[in-house]
Design an enzyme around this catalytic site. Structure first.
Site, mmCIF file in Angstrom:
data_model
loop_
_atom_site.group_PDB
_atom_site.id
_atom_site.type_symbol
_atom_site.label_atom_id
_atom_site.label_comp_id
_atom_site.label_asym_id
_atom_site.label_seq_id
_atom_site.Cartn_x
_atom_site.Cartn_y
_atom_site.Cartn_z
ATOM 1 C CG ASP A 1 0.659 -10.404 5.594
ATOM 2 O OD1 ASP A 1 1.084 -9.498 4.867
ATOM 3 O OD2 ASP A 1 0.811 -10.422 6.824
ATOM 4 C CD GLU B 1 0.864 -6.109 7.165
ATOM 5 O OE1 GLU B 1 2.046 -6.396 6.996
ATOM 6 O OE2 GLU B 1 0.478 -5.323 8.063
#
Length: 482
Positions: A326, A369
């Protein structure tokens, strides 16, 4: 000149033939269109059910995950106002019907529930989304997570709002598809009749009236048709056949040649349309399996491949690992430089993953993301080495955008399924829990691995970001028993 009785009978026969053809065209068009509409409706209802179910579960998880830290702080400080604020925020989610936060001594710090009847429960809520659910979440409070704290947050979930949305979407899908199917059936039947059937009926009437044995009178030309298609060709062939009866063999040959040419052209058109359809289906398959921004596999493909590798782990004792990563502070990057800059970072990260991984590895974008990498045949040591190498490469990556070079970091959560030999070297309880995983369904096992990897990723962010954290396998006992 008035028509004879025979001519009138022929006209009536042609009229009756036309009505019968139109009725059959409309009937079969309606049947086919309604059947197709029902199939499309069923597909849409199933798709809507899966999508709304995912939204329901994800929404609940987001609310619970985001509320636990604040609820824990409220319990620690005995802050009723803070507890009220977090509960009010949770109640914005319409599936949350009641929230109770208790102190470590069992007393209620704050409790709030919706008014009776505000969101009623129907029998569909139980059948579609599991009905009313109660989630009990332990809060460590101010004594730490290992002190035997009994402070908790109890959340009651009611899926009725999502049931209502599902029923409404299903009803509208059915109505819209049926209306569209009937409309298309009527349009198709009308077009088919006026473009094809009606000219055929006129041609049939012409054949009935014509007498090819009357050599004293020239043939009348068949009725004209606006389109140079098979109907017009059939008229020409009819004239040719009549000419053959009168001894004009040459006309029959030309009619046959014309028919062969028409067949060749039709076959060429069919082959061309088939090729175009195959190309279109190939493009649709690519679009359905890849993320449009990064070109990586999407969540659906990743989960499918993950379940396939889980089957291989069970049958062949082949290890595998999962990396979850992430981008750190991605929202701040978007807010500072804009979403186009964020897209550029995502694209750059994706290219770096593709360059750094093996052909058998599968990088995927799960959403936003968040990315994942499936590593077949890789155990813990190799997975952590690769994760650290990727982390360092991402840290050095500089994305050119708007005359600037944007740097970013990523946090990693790693989970591995070891071989039987590696399991034997583990702690007894952990080894037992890992062995029990082989009895779980692949879909459940995939969710367990994702949950543990996500938990490791969360710890990586909590302990400073830009680091790689391996999953805590001691938490397997909770997952196995759930």
């Amino acid at each position: 000149m008035s028509k004879t009785g025979n001519e009138k009978a022929q006209d009536l026969s042609a009229l009756k033939l036309g009505s019968s053809v139109a009725a059959r065209q409309l009937k079969y068009s309606l049947f086919a269109a309604i059947l197709l509409g029902l199939i499309i409706t069923a597909f849409q209802i199933v798709s809507d059910y899966r999508w709304i179910g995912d939204v329901y579960r994800q929404a609940n998880e987001r609310v619970l995950e985001s509320s636990v830290p604040v609820a824990n702080e409220a319990v620690t400080k005995r802050d009723t106002d803070l507890a009220e604020a977090i509960v009010r925020g949770m109640m914005v989610q319409r599936s949350v019907s009641k929230v109770t936060i208790t102190n470590e001594d069992g007393s209620v710090l704050y409790q709030r529930k919706r008014a009776t009847g505000e969101i009623p429960v129907s029998r569909w809520a139980e059948q579609l989304f599991g009905g009313l659910q109660t989630r009990e979440i332990l809060l460590p409070g101010d004594t730490g997570p290992s002190s035997g704290s009994v402070a908790m947050m109890v959340v009651e979930l009611n899926p009725q709002v999502f049931v209502t949305v599902f029923m409404s979407r299903s009803a509208w899908s059915f109505l819209a598809n049926m209306v569209f199917a009937v409309a298309m059936a009527v349009v198709f039947a009308a077009l088919s009749y006026f473009v094809f059937s009606r000219p055929l009926i006129k041609l049939a009437h012409y054949i009935v009236k014509s007498d090819p044995t009357d050599v004293k009178h020239p043939f009348e030309m068949p009725p004209m048709h606006r389109h140079d298609d098979e109907v017009q060709l059939l008229g020409s062939v009819t004239v040719g056949l009549f000419g053959m009866i009168r001894g004009q063999i040459g006309q029959l040959q030309r009619a046959r040649d014309d028919l062969l040419d028409a067949n060749v052209n039709l076959e060429a058109r069919v082959e061309s349309r088939t090729r175009e359809l195959n190309d279109a289906m190939g493009k649709l398959e690519v679009l359905a399996s890849t993320d449009p921004l990064t070109g990586l596999a999407n969540r659906r493909v990743f989960m499918t491949r993950l379940e396939e590798n889980l089957s291989i782990w069970k049958r062949r004792d082949t290890p595998m690992s999962i990396l979850l990563l992430d981008i750190d502070k991605f929202k701040l990057l978007n807010d500072t430089y804009g979403h186009q800059a964020g897209d550029a970072v995502l694209a750059s990260l994706s290219k770096l993953l593709q360059r750094s991984l093996r052909d058998i590895d599968l990088p995927a974008r799960l959403g936003g993301e968040e990315f994942a990498v499936l590593l077949p045949g890789e155990e813990k040591e190799g997975a952590m080495i690769l994760a650290e190498r990727l982390r360092a490469s991402l840290e050095q990556d500089a994305v050119a955008f708007g005359g600037k070079h944007l740097n970013y970091t990523s946090s990693f959560g790693v989970i591995s399924l070891p071989t039987q030999a590696a399991i034997a070297k583990m702690d007894v309880e952990i080894a037992r829990d890992v062995a029990l995983l082989k009895s779980r369904e692949n879909s459940d096992l995939a969710d367990i691995l994702y949950s543990l990897a996500d938990e490791a990723l969360y710890r990586a962010k909590e302990t400073g970001r830009n680091r790689c954290t391996f999953a805590d396998l001691s938490h397997l006992s909770v997952q196995v028993k759930s």
